[in-house]
Design an enzyme around this catalytic site. Structure first.
Site, PDB file in Angstrom:
ATOM      1  N   LYS A  27       1.110  -1.183   0.089  1.00 39.56           N
ATOM      2  CA  LYS A  27       0.149   0.245  -0.070  1.00 39.56           C
ATOM      3  C   LYS A  27       0.963   0.455  -0.018  1.00 39.56           C
ATOM      4  O   LYS A  27       2.355   0.970   1.121  1.00 39.56           O
ATOM      5  CB  LYS A  27      -0.884  -0.314   1.197  1.00 39.56           C
ATOM      6  CG  LYS A  27      -2.187  -1.437   1.043  1.00 39.56           C
ATOM      7  CD  LYS A  27      -3.159  -0.499   0.364  1.00 39.56           C
ATOM      8  CE  LYS A  27      -4.107  -1.502   0.576  1.00 39.56           C
ATOM      9  NZ  LYS A  27      -4.892  -1.703  -0.658  1.00 39.56           N
TER      10      LYS A  27
ATOM     11  N   LYS B  70     -13.264  -7.083  -7.417  1.00 38.14           N
ATOM     12  CA  LYS B  70     -13.849  -8.040  -6.220  1.00 38.14           C
ATOM     13  C   LYS B  70     -15.087  -8.445  -6.306  1.00 38.14           C
ATOM     14  O   LYS B  70     -15.834  -7.534  -7.159  1.00 38.14           O
ATOM     15  CB  LYS B  70     -13.767  -6.657  -4.833  1.00 38.14           C
ATOM     16  CG  LYS B  70     -12.805  -6.361  -4.517  1.00 38.14           C
ATOM     17  CD  LYS B  70     -12.469  -5.006  -3.126  1.00 38.14           C
ATOM     18  CE  LYS B  70     -10.804  -4.891  -2.972  1.00 38.14           C
ATOM     19  NZ  LYS B  70     -10.213  -3.891  -4.305  1.00 38.14           N
TER      20      LYS B  70
END
Length: 330
Positions: free
Chosen positions: A109, A214
């Protein structure tokens, strides 16, 4: 497809849990989700707390597909999985990676609010130092401007990037970054796919080299498979900080894709200090085998959310269920 279960059926099947995190991820230290048991198996309704009802209703549709209809037939029995490093300090990277088994691919991240590009470089550099042969991908969650993204990705590419996920927020901005980098760093679209009213706009705009998919935000495994087929781009399946029950939905999607050239982001249960099943659905030797996940009644009780939080989730369930009753939403 199948008949929408009544709200009364869902309330009777619902368990709201609060799962502690080992490290902060997306600003979350405790992950709340609703676990339900349907005739086809266990499923999860877990939109993040800030999501509105319209967006959250797609997560409910995904849960009901899993619990009341079941998943499509898989075309593979094992899925490669990446490790995930949150926006921690470089010094914390070894401890985070220690919770993952088999580290061939790592997602890091970046672009965290309040942090600098130097922080990002130190974190990615720490991963590369520990894992000189691993594939490294970065995820900015749309946190950069076009200029920042270009500068940051050119800098971070000295460590060798597999791709950069959602470096900027908008589709036009994604296309601009991709054009400027001209293939030196591949661009993956995440939020631009699952939050857009038209998920295929990314492909039409030439804004990405691949899609991060997703299942829950897109309304379920079958809808996600349709979007990948229509987009005509390679896909990576990712999770949304789910329990093992929710991860099993992402795993079902990854297992059903005709082609799966990249390791998938389904390893986030390793970032949690609690789960609803034993053993947890985590990667072993860098991959996951497709299997049924069954919630443990003792763990559901142990991690049960306080009464006021259960009431909050049940009210959210009621509102989202009402949206699904509309033909345009179902």
């Amino acid at each position: 497809m199948f008949s929408l279960p009544s709200l009364e059926q869902l309330v009777a099947a619902a368990h709201v849990v609060a799962l502690p995190m080992r490290v902060k991820f997306r600003g979350v230290l405790v992950r709340e989700v609703m676990i339900l048991e349907g005739p086809a198996g266990w499923c999860e309704f877990g939109p993040f707390l800030e999501y509105d009802d319209e967006e959250s209703s797609r997560w409910l549709a995904s849960a009901l597909e899993a619990g009341w209809l079941g998943y499509p037939e898989p075309v593979r029995s094992r899925v490669l999985v990446n490790a995930t490093v949150p926006a921690v300090s470089a010094e914390q990277v070894p401890a985070v990676l220690a919770s993952f088994d088999g580290l061939a691919t790592v997602k890091v991240k970046v672009a965290e609010a309040g942090q600098s590009m130097a922080d990002d470089a130190a974190r990615v550099g720490a991963v590369r130092h520990l894992l000189p042969d691993a594939k490294i991908r970065v995820d900015a969650n749309g946190g950069w401007s076009v200029e920042q993204a270009i500068a940051a990705l050119r800098m971070l590419n000295v460590f060798g990037l597999e791709y950069a996920e959602q470096p900027v927020a908008g589709i036009a901005e994604m296309a601009a970054v991709r054009r400027t980098l001209n293939g030196s760093v591949l661009i993956a679209a995440d939020e631009s796919v699952r939050k857009a009213s038209d998920p295929l706009a990314v492909a039409r705009a030439g804004a990405a080299d691949l899609l991060v998919i997703k299942a829950a935000p897109l309304g379920g495994v079958r809808r996600a498979l349709e979007i990948v087929a229509e987009a005509g781009l390679p896909a990576v399946v990712s999770s949304a900080l789910d329990s093992s029950v929710g991860i099993s939905t992402g795993l079902a999607l990854a297992a059903a894709l005709p082609e799966l050239p990249y390791a998938c982001g389904l390893g986030t249960v390793s970032l949690m200090a609690g789960d609803v099943t034993t053993p947890s659905l985590v990667a072993l030797n860098g991959g996951m085998h497709v299997r049924e996940v069954v919630a443990d009644p003792d763990l559901l009780a142990h991690f049960a959310a306080p009464a006021q939080r259960r009431d909050w989730w049940l009210e959210r369930l009621r509102r989202c269920h009402a949206l699904l009753r509309q033909p345009s939403e179902w």
